[in-house]
Design an enzyme around this catalytic site. Structure first.
Site, PDB file in Angstrom:
ATOM      1  N   GLN A  88       0.823  -1.214   0.000  1.00 43.97           N
ATOM      2  CA  GLN A  88       0.000   0.000   0.000  1.00 43.97           C
ATOM      3  C   GLN A  88       0.857   1.265   0.000  1.00 43.97           C
ATOM      4  O   GLN A  88       0.442   2.304  -0.512  1.00 43.97           O
ATOM      5  CB  GLN A  88      -0.978   0.008   1.178  1.00 43.97           C
ATOM      6  CG  GLN A  88      -0.370  -0.062   2.559  1.00 43.97           C
ATOM      7  CD  GLN A  88      -0.174  -1.472   3.068  1.00 43.97           C
ATOM      8  OE1 GLN A  88      -0.029  -2.414   2.301  1.00 43.97           O
ATOM      9  NE2 GLN A  88      -0.185  -1.631   4.390  1.00 43.97           N
ATOM     10  N   GLN A 107      24.770 -11.224   7.939  1.00 44.60           N
ATOM     11  CA  GLN A 107      23.723 -11.107   6.931  1.00 44.60           C
ATOM     12  C   GLN A 107      22.568 -12.043   7.220  1.00 44.60           C
ATOM     13  O   GLN A 107      21.406 -11.727   6.942  1.00 44.60           O
ATOM     14  CB  GLN A 107      24.296 -11.381   5.543  1.00 44.60           C
ATOM     15  CG  GLN A 107      25.259 -10.325   5.053  1.00 44.60           C
ATOM     16  CD  GLN A 107      24.666  -8.922   5.113  1.00 44.60           C
ATOM     17  OE1 GLN A 107      23.696  -8.618   4.430  1.00 44.60           O
ATOM     18  NE2 GLN A 107      25.234  -8.064   5.954  1.00 44.60           N
ATOM     19  N   HIS A 138      19.469 -10.763   9.157  1.00 41.36           N
ATOM     20  CA  HIS A 138      18.493  -9.866   8.536  1.00 41.36           C
ATOM     21  C   HIS A 138      17.123 -10.518   8.391  1.00 41.36           C
ATOM     22  O   HIS A 138      16.091  -9.886   8.596  1.00 41.36           O
ATOM     23  CB  HIS A 138      18.972  -9.443   7.145  1.00 41.36           C
ATOM     24  CG  HIS A 138      19.779  -8.191   7.124  1.00 41.36           C
ATOM     25  ND1 HIS A 138      19.237  -6.947   7.333  1.00 41.36           N
ATOM     26  CD2 HIS A 138      21.099  -7.991   6.918  1.00 41.36           C
ATOM     27  CE1 HIS A 138      20.188  -6.034   7.252  1.00 41.36           C
ATOM     28  NE2 HIS A 138      21.332  -6.638   7.004  1.00 41.36           N
ATOM     29  N   GLU A 170      24.912  -9.648  -4.011  1.00 46.67           N
ATOM     30  CA  GLU A 170      24.634  -8.296  -3.532  1.00 46.67           C
ATOM     31  C   GLU A 170      25.882  -7.757  -2.818  1.00 46.67           C
ATOM     32  O   GLU A 170      26.352  -6.663  -3.113  1.00 46.67           O
ATOM     33  CB  GLU A 170      23.451  -8.339  -2.573  1.00 46.67           C
ATOM     34  CG  GLU A 170      23.121  -6.998  -1.939  1.00 46.67           C
ATOM     35  CD  GLU A 170      22.088  -7.103  -0.838  1.00 46.67           C
ATOM     36  OE1 GLU A 170      21.504  -6.073  -0.488  1.00 46.67           O
ATOM     37  OE2 GLU A 170      21.874  -8.222  -0.314  1.00 46.67           O
ATOM     38  N   HIS A 171      26.395  -8.519  -1.873  1.00 42.48           N
ATOM     39  CA  HIS A 171      27.631  -8.175  -1.162  1.00 42.48           C
ATOM     40  C   HIS A 171      28.647  -9.284  -1.416  1.00 42.48           C
ATOM     41  O   HIS A 171      28.357 -10.459  -1.180  1.00 42.48           O
ATOM     42  CB  HIS A 171      27.413  -8.092   0.352  1.00 42.48           C
ATOM     43  CG  HIS A 171      26.265  -7.239   0.775  1.00 42.48           C
ATOM     44  ND1 HIS A 171      25.009  -7.754   1.070  1.00 42.48           N
ATOM     45  CD2 HIS A 171      26.179  -5.902   0.973  1.00 42.48           C
ATOM     46  CE1 HIS A 171      24.205  -6.771   1.430  1.00 42.48           C
ATOM     47  NE2 HIS A 171      24.893  -5.634   1.376  1.00 42.48           N
ATOM     48  N   ASP A 190      27.206  -1.304   5.411  1.00 42.22           N
ATOM     49  CA  ASP A 190      25.820  -1.067   5.817  1.00 42.22           C
ATOM     50  C   ASP A 190      25.656   0.287   6.495  1.00 42.22           C
ATOM     51  O   ASP A 190      24.553   0.844   6.505  1.00 42.22           O
ATOM     52  CB  ASP A 190      25.358  -2.164   6.777  1.00 42.22           C
ATOM     53  CG  ASP A 190      25.012  -3.458   6.065  1.00 42.22           C
ATOM     54  OD1 ASP A 190      24.810  -3.422   4.833  1.00 42.22           O
ATOM     55  OD2 ASP A 190      24.948  -4.508   6.729  1.00 42.22           O
ATOM     56  N   GLU A 219      13.891   5.229 -44.682  1.00 45.28           N
ATOM     57  CA  GLU A 219      12.896   4.725 -43.734  1.00 45.28           C
ATOM     58  C   GLU A 219      11.466   5.029 -44.187  1.00 45.28           C
ATOM     59  O   GLU A 219      10.510   4.788 -43.446  1.00 45.28           O
ATOM     60  CB  GLU A 219      13.129   5.348 -42.352  1.00 45.28           C
ATOM     61  CG  GLU A 219      14.414   4.852 -41.692  1.00 45.28           C
ATOM     62  CD  GLU A 219      14.594   5.337 -40.252  1.00 45.28           C
ATOM     63  OE1 GLU A 219      15.439   4.771 -39.553  1.00 45.28           O
ATOM     64  OE2 GLU A 219      13.862   6.274 -39.846  1.00 45.28           O
ATOM     65  N   HIS A 263       9.850  13.657 -42.622  1.00 44.25           N
ATOM     66  CA  HIS A 263      11.078  13.983 -41.910  1.00 44.25           C
ATOM     67  C   HIS A 263      12.041  14.749 -42.843  1.00 44.25           C
ATOM     68  O   HIS A 263      12.654  15.748 -42.456  1.00 44.25           O
ATOM     69  CB  HIS A 263      11.776  12.697 -41.431  1.00 44.25           C
ATOM     70  CG  HIS A 263      11.117  12.062 -40.251  1.00 44.25           C
ATOM     71  ND1 HIS A 263       9.813  11.654 -40.253  1.00 44.25           N
ATOM     72  CD2 HIS A 263      11.620  11.753 -39.016  1.00 44.25           C
ATOM     73  CE1 HIS A 263       9.513  11.111 -39.084  1.00 44.25           C
ATOM     74  NE2 HIS A 263      10.596  11.168 -38.312  1.00 44.25           N
TER      75      HIS A 263
END
Length: 443
Positions: free
Chosen positions: A202, A270, A273, A339-340, A373, A427, A432
């Site tokens: 939301q 890690q 988490h 990621e790390h 971090d 084209e 153009h």
């Protein structure tokens, strides 16, 4: 050796199951968390539609359903921000101030300037950098109040020159329906005045469509749960997004020179988490593997979030991966695209220089992911799930758009006109060509 943490081993050595494996095979063999964003989109789509149709009313209903919080207003009042900062632990404030200072320094250094190219007399193209007009920053507040994510989102947006910044974080019943006070204090410290107590899908829909006092934004950034990731996927195109970041992950490439206690502590850091967090050690050393497993037994047993950590380490997303040598290990971590990525080897800097795929690389024994971090000066909002092979972490660039400004006078247009006409005719776009010819007729 069997570890009570139950972290599994994957053998990619030539003498093991990894004989003849190539880059794509490594990707298939390496562990990943189950993170079905597509399935989650079916759940969040009605939530996003309800927010689009009913605005703040729908947001409040979902906060009551998912967060157990009844809200009269979704806006965090200014006095709550001021109070949170005034009551902030001085040590935490000092840590935040240093984190902000270091990140602002690196962001300012990477801020790109306009590039002007003169292609000839009277012919100029300017590559202009323009800040996004309004951004919505999402800060998770579920299992842990990620106050550092306030810094990582806000600072690059401010340095980029974004003029309108809104931030939201999950409402907490224990704090009277407001986000965690440390998150509010960080907002106040950074001068962010538009703050909302909204979490989950939301919140992303609120930013995309606008709801109540929150106007629509141009871009949404920040990590979150699978529901916020799914909402980003559903609303991409309605609003810009930074990435679809999944559960956090660490990969460590280490040899016999690595300290097993350091390696274990970094894997654990890690794993705390999220139960879906990934912790992967890649090493050619069976001795190190066994010593790290023993250290994990020791360290996990005394950590605060022991069940969460054990679940993450025992999950299919975590493993100790055995390789023949560091050359194969480098290929494996490149395929994993963590990621790390930590490099704890005898010649860590040289190996790190050869890595192509990682969100952030931490070199040597004294650059743990925890440093990144908070206070390294790098950003911790990074690509996950192998996306580091094509995507980058959050930076100033995420909040900037490139605009080409084209300036040609008549002689400069005349010089290139025949080429433009030829290409337009090729084209089958005669209009153009005519637009150019019309400017070449002598008045």
């Amino acid at each position: 050796m069997t570890s009570s943490t139950a972290i599994r081993r994957i053998d990619l050595r030539t003498a093991g199951t990894g004989a003849g494996q190539q880059h794509d095979d490594y990707r298939a063999a390496l562990p990943r968390a189950d993170f079905d964003v597509e399935a989650a989109t079916q759940v969040v789509r009605p939530i996003c539609e309800a927010v689009r149709e009913r605005g703040a009313e729908a947001v409040r209903e979902f906060s009551a359903r998912f967060d157990g919080v009844e809200q009269a207003e979704i806006t965090v009042p200014p006095e709550a921000l001021a109070t949170a900062l005034a009551e902030l632990d001085p040590a935490v404030r000092a840590g935040l101030e240093e984190s902000i200072r270091r990140l602002r320094t690196t962001c300012e250094a990477e801020l790109e300037r306009d590039v002007v190219t003169d292609l000839g007399p009277g012919a100029r193209v300017t590559h202009r950098k323009v800040a996004v007009g309004r951004v919505g920053l999402y800060v998770p507040g579920g299992l842990a109040p990620l106050v550092s994510s306030v810094v990582m989102n806000v600072v690059p947006a401010q340095v980029a020159g974004v003029r309108s910044i809104a931030l939201t974080s999950t409402p907490q019943s224990e704090f009277g329906g407001l986000p965690h006070p440390t998150i509010l204090a960080a907002c106040a410290l950074l001068g962010i005045e538009e703050v909302y107590a909204v979490g989950g899908a939301q919140a992303i829909a609120m930013f995309a469509y606008g709801a109540g006092p929150c106007r629509p934004v141009d871009l949404v950034t920040g990590p979150g749960s699978i529901w916020t990731v799914a909402a980003k996927r559903v609303l991409r195109g309605v609003v810009g997004i930074d990435s679809e970041a999944g559960p956090t992950e660490i990969a460590i490439l280490a040899d016999d020179t690595a300290d097993p206690a350091y390696v274990a502590s970094d894997l654990l850091s890690q794993a705390e988490h999220d139960p879906l967090a990934a912790a992967v050690l890649v090493t050619p050393s069976e001795r190190l593997a066994s010593e790290v497993e023993a250290e994990l037994d020791k360290q996990v047993s005394v950590t605060r979030h022991v069940e969460r950590v054990r679940t993450a380490l025992a999950g299919r997303q975590s493993a100790v991966v055995l390789v023949d040598d560091l050359e194969q290990g480098l290929a494996v971590v490149d395929a994993y695209a963590a990621e790390h990525l930590e490099i704890q080897t005898a010649d860590a800097a040289a190996l790190a220089a050869r890595v192509r795929n990682a969100g952030a690389i931490f070199v040597g024994s004294f650059a743990p992911v925890s440093l990144g971090d908070y206070c390294a000066g790098s950003n911790h909002v990074l690509p996950t799930a192998g996306c580091a092979c094509h995507s980058s972490g959050l930076s100033v660039r995420a909040f900037l758009k490139s605009v080409h400004v084209v300036e040609y006078d008549r002689p400069a247009l005349l010089e290139v006109a025949d080429h433009v006409v030829a290409l337009a005719e090729a084209e089958d776009l005669p209009g153009h060509a005519a637009a150019v010819r019309a400017r070449l007729v002598e008045g």
